[in-house]
Motif scaffolding. Structure first.
Motif, PDB file in Angstrom:
ATOM      1  N   SER A  21      22.345 -33.336  13.819  1.00 24.61           N
ATOM      2  CA  SER A  21      21.318 -34.103  15.017  1.00 24.61           C
ATOM      3  C   SER A  21      20.304 -33.512  16.040  1.00 24.61           C
ATOM      4  O   SER A  21      20.384 -31.940  16.711  1.00 24.61           O
ATOM      5  CB  SER A  21      22.310 -34.378  16.507  1.00 24.61           C
ATOM      6  OG  SER A  21      21.180 -35.423  16.886  1.00 24.61           O
TER       7      SER A  21
ATOM      8  N   ARG B 286      21.676 -41.975  18.290  1.00 23.49           N
ATOM      9  CA  ARG B 286      21.793 -41.600  17.433  1.00 23.49           C
ATOM     10  C   ARG B 286      21.124 -42.011  16.288  1.00 23.49           C
ATOM     11  O   ARG B 286      20.112 -41.636  14.967  1.00 23.49           O
ATOM     12  CB  ARG B 286      22.808 -42.897  16.994  1.00 23.49           C
ATOM     13  CG  ARG B 286      23.466 -43.027  16.242  1.00 23.49           C
ATOM     14  CD  ARG B 286      24.690 -44.208  16.020  1.00 23.49           C
ATOM     15  NE  ARG B 286      24.293 -45.217  16.265  1.00 23.49           N
ATOM     16  CZ  ARG B 286      24.682 -46.467  17.579  1.00 23.49           C
ATOM     17  NH1 ARG B 286      25.196 -45.652  18.083  1.00 23.49           N
ATOM     18  NH2 ARG B 286      24.432 -47.133  17.376  1.00 23.49           N
TER      19      ARG B 286
ATOM     20  N   ARG C 175      17.653 -39.143  14.299  1.00 23.66           N
ATOM     21  CA  ARG C 175      18.958 -38.827  13.131  1.00 23.66           C
ATOM     22  C   ARG C 175      18.204 -38.783  11.557  1.00 23.66           C
ATOM     23  O   ARG C 175      18.191 -37.973  10.568  1.00 23.66           O
ATOM     24  CB  ARG C 175      20.407 -38.444  12.768  1.00 23.66           C
ATOM     25  CG  ARG C 175      20.919 -37.312  13.924  1.00 23.66           C
ATOM     26  CD  ARG C 175      22.323 -38.200  14.125  1.00 23.66           C
ATOM     27  NE  ARG C 175      23.125 -37.762  12.823  1.00 23.66           N
ATOM     28  CZ  ARG C 175      24.826 -37.538  12.648  1.00 23.66           C
ATOM     29  NH1 ARG C 175      24.933 -38.627  13.698  1.00 23.66           N
ATOM     30  NH2 ARG C 175      25.285 -37.463  11.695  1.00 23.66           N
TER      31      ARG C 175
ATOM     32  N   ASN D  87      26.360 -37.054  18.770  1.00 25.02           N
ATOM     33  CA  ASN D  87      25.649 -36.719  18.208  1.00 25.02           C
ATOM     34  C   ASN D  87      24.114 -36.176  18.895  1.00 25.02           C
ATOM     35  O   ASN D  87      23.456 -36.365  18.393  1.00 25.02           O
ATOM     36  CB  ASN D  87      24.932 -38.016  17.943  1.00 25.02           C
ATOM     37  CG  ASN D  87      25.904 -39.074  16.930  1.00 25.02           C
ATOM     38  OD1 ASN D  87      26.053 -39.402  16.093  1.00 25.02           O
ATOM     39  ND2 ASN D  87      26.913 -40.111  17.482  1.00 25.02           N
TER      40      ASN D  87
END
Length: 810
Positions: free
Chosen positions: A458, A703, A706, A729
């Motif tokens: 991440s 999220r 990524r 994350n």
């Protein structure tokens, strides 16, 4: 004196005695801020490596090389892309100059190697084997004759090599269960030998070496790696190569005056705090229990005789002698009870410098360093060249006068492989590691590329801590550098603290877009979801925003279906907008719908609500095409963190709704154009975490990046403001000072650290501009943020004017 190394093949290295060693690189592991239980777990794993192999000879080698700050930044400049490349290159050159003034030309980097001597397999003795051994004997004789005349090259039989490779595979499976051990290559051997002979001085990453084959069957040039002129003096070596000249001295451990306590005795880990590089060679051989007991009992007898001799001379025994006798007796008891082996150990430290004066200063510093651990080191006269050879891979203990007899616990307690390294080899300079005073660089985009050794993929970052401790300063610094390096930024600035950037960062003026959302009529509907998003997305966001404003949840079976029905009705019509939804609800014959419409209409007349409720016809668009895009909403009123959501004023509720729309816009921003790295920066994220819709949005913001070559930058007051989905994350984590125990405990859990007094105090005692930083590899250390230039500090300083007067930059 015969050069020890005879042959190199992959990670095999053979000495002139035809003994084969195999070396591995021990990957650095994070050791800072671990609990005692975790340190003991690492200690036990190291212990297993030393005790579960079948090698009679083990070599631990720590190589401390200096890497050039200039070379580091030059390699980073090659990675720069985008329209601001010229400005970025000039800026990095200025940073290089300033860092060189502050730290010197070089930084120290340590590599940890461990080598094992491979035991030969016992083969059945038969005629075939006898004939084969005779043949190999003739080959060895021919090689020894050749080496007298062609000293640069030596042949090794390929049958032996294949046998050693099979043994190496068995050994690797055994020792690689607990730690990440990398099989080294000829490059590492070349680098080590060149380093010890002061040749080809460069960073490991820039070094290259491949053995030069002379004929098929394995003739390799080895001696050219050590082709240096060495002048041996009693206390040092003078090593010359072309225009380079260095002075090298060796210290050897002669006595450990008291038992080393663990944790607290990690000498090899603590050596990183020295401001110059040193090298360490630790060689040890296994003594089986019976032989070890004999050695210890003989030593005890010697100490007893010495003690009695002193007493007969009417003198008192020294405290060190008494301690030595006690330690010997205790060790004898342990060996007798546990039946463990002992280790015959030689511990040597190598120190180098460009002048004799500097060498003497460093020698004195190292002696003092070891003295703090109750370890005596000596500088033997006339043995410098012997110790030079002892450092070489596949060599042996050359001087037996300083042998120490220790248990495997002693060796495992030294902290071999432990590090407090932070960040990347090169990249954006953000400050220095307070635990070892080393430069800290980062590359925000690198995590998403699946870098070897990272524990996350991440690129998102989180900045947590109480207000006024430096979160905004650091996050703005990283944003600024990312823009210089070719990234695109969208900064959501709810407190309008970045309106000065165009004036203060004048060389970026044409690349900064400050979108100041006011309640002027020309901005009507600028944040209307139907103006910002495609129809399907706009409908979804309209449901979220109006549900929040009215307090209607999906569980409300009476009102939620009505609200959803009218939003869908307008979405299917011409020129949909938020105002038409309100009008349709208010003018409905359905009493429930009418009630909802009147409720929403009460918000429409509040100040900047004009931004949210458009007419579907006159709206202009938000342009985020520049490198740095800053969205500010005038007169935004955020609630205090301590206020319960049920007590929010109408203006505070409307302000949060505005932030939600802008945050959805940030999600769409980072989903665009995967070829460019993008950062979406959400300041004061704790406000969003107070409402369910906001938490979901923050999670999505973190999220989504990524897979989209994008990262979210989340600034908030505590890890309590982030739920588990968001925290799991996050790549890089920056934890600034806090004083509330509940928040500190959450921050420590966020970092994966044990909640104990030491770690709590570590956060409590951070100064302004300092934080605990966890990089993408899991390394944790104390970062002192350094903006280097006053113009950057002034641009990012968000303190009120009265607090700025007369204060120095942090």
């Amino acid at each position: 004196m015969k050069f020890p190394v005879k042959f190199i093949n992959d990670n095999l290295i053979i000495n002139y005695k035809n003994e084969c060693f195999v070396y591995y690189h021990l990957k650095d592991y994070n050791y800072g801020y671990l609990s005692e239980d975790e340190k003991m777990r690492i200690h036990n794993m190291l212990n297993e490596i030393f005790t579960q192999h079948n090698s009679s000879d083990v070599h631990m080698l720590v190589i401390g090389a200096e890497s050039s700050i200039s070379n580091m930044n030059e390699s980073f400049k090659k990675e720069i892309r985008g329209d601001l490349k010229d400005i970025a290159v000039e800026h990095i050159d200025d940073i290089t100059e300033e860092l060189t003034k502050k730290y010197g030309k070089n930084q120290v980097k340590y590599r940890h190697y461990i080598g094992f001597k491979l035991n030969t397999l016992i083969e059945d003795i038969n005629l075939k084997n006898i004939l084969k051994e005779l043949k190999l004997g003739f080959i060895d004789f021919a090689n020894s004759v050749n080496s007298m005349f062609i000293n640069d090259f030596t042949k090794v039989n390929s049958v032996d090599i294949e046998k050693y490779k099979k043994l190496e595979k068995l050994l690797y499976k055994r020792v690689n269960k607990r730690f990440r051990l990398e099989k080294i290559t000829s490059k590492d051997y070349g680098y080590i030998i060149n380093h010890l002979y002061c040749k080809n001085k460069c960073a490991y990453e820039d070094y290259s070496y491949k053995p030069k084959p002379v004929e098929l069957g394995g003739l390799y040039d080895i001696l050219r790696l050590s082709d240096s002129f060495i002048s041996e003096k009693e206390k040092y070596l003078k090593i010359s190569n072309d225009d380079n000249k260095e002075y090298v001295s060796y210290l050897v451990v002669s006595n450990v005056t008291s038992e080393l306590d663990f944790p607290g005795s990690e000498i090899l880990f603590d050596e990183a705090s020295l401001d110059f590089p040193i090298d360490v060679s630790i060689r040890f051989n296994v003594l089986q229990n019976k032989e070890a007991l004999t050695k210890v009992r003989n030593k005890s007898k010697e100490l007893k005789d010495l003690d009695e001799h002193i007493l007969t001379s009417n003198n008192d025994s020294s405290s060190s002698l008494v301690d030595a006798r006690d330690n010997a007796n205790e060790l004898e008891a342990v060996l007798d009870k546990t039946k463990e082996s002992m280790y015959k150990l030689n511990y040597v430290v190598r120190i180098s410098a460009n002048s004799l004066e500097t060498l003497e200063e460093r020698v004195s510093t190292v002696k003092d360093f070891y003295s703090d651990y109750k370890v005596v080191v000596e500088r033997p006269f006339g043995d410098m060249l012997n110790f030079q050879y002892e450092f070489l891979p596949a060599s042996e203990i050359m001087v037996n006068d300083y042998i120490q007899y220790v248990t495997s616990d002693f060796i495992a307690s030294l902290g071999f492989g432990a590090t407090s390294k932070l960040g990347e080899e090169n990249g954006i300079y953000i400050g220095y590691n307070l635990d070892n005073n080393k430069i800290v660089n980062i590359k925000p985009a690198i995590a998403a590329q699946g870098i070897k050794g990272s524990i996350t993929n991440s690129p998102s970052m989180a900045f947590v801590g109480a207000t006024g401790n430096g979160k905004s300063m650091l996050s703005d610094l990283i944003d600024y550098y990312c823009a210089l390096l070719g990234s695109k930024l969208l900064i959501i600035d709810p407190k309008s603290e970045r309106g000065n950037w165009k004036e203060d960062l004048i060389y970026l003026r044409d690349h900064i877009n400050i979108i100041n959302l006011t309640s002027d009529i020309e901005n009507k509907g600028l944040l209307d979801p139907y103006n910002l998003f495609d129809l399907k997305m706009a409908e979804t966001i309209a449901v979220e925003i109006l549900s929040y404003l009215t307090g209607i949840t999906i569980k409300d079976s009476k009102r939620f279906p009505v609200l959803k029905k009218y939003i869908s009705l307008i979405s299917d019509g011409n020129n949909p907008c938020m105002t038409k939804i309100v009008e349709a609800l208010k003018n409905s014959d359905n009493e429930v719908a009418k009630e909802i419409g009147i409720h929403i209409e009460s918000f429409v007349d509040l100040g900047f609500s004009i931004l949210l409720f458009g007419d579907g016809e006159t709206e202009k668009k938000i342009d985020v095409s520049k490198a740095i895009n800053i969205i500010q909403i005038e007169d935004l009123k955020l609630p205090d963190k301590e206020i319960e959501q049920k007590d929010y004023s109408s203006m505070e509720i409307l302000s949060i709704a505005m932030l939600m729309v802008v945050s959805y816009f940030a999600v769409e921003f980072i989903e665009d154009d995967r070829s460019v790295f993008k950062i979406s920066h959400l300041d004061e994220a704790w406000v969003m975490s107070k409402v369910q819709q906001g938490r979901v949005l923050v999670n999505k913001l973190v999220r989504v990046g990524r897979s989209k070559n994008s990262g979210a930058s989340i600034a908030t007051q505590s890890a309590l403001d982030l739920d588990d989905d968001a925290k799991n994350n996050i790549g890089m984590k920056f934890v600034f000072r806090s004083t509330k125990i509940e928040e500190i405990e959450a921050d420590l859990d966020f970092l994966g650290l044990e909640v104990n007094k030491e770690n709590i105090d570590a956060i409590k005692n951070l100064e302004t501009g300092q934080c605990l930083f966890q990089d993408i590899y899991g390394h944790i250390g104390r970062l002192d943020v350094d903006l280097v230039f006053s113009d950057l500090f002034n641009a990012f300083d968000t303190r009120p004017p009265m607090n700025k007067e007369g204060e120095e930059n942090v």
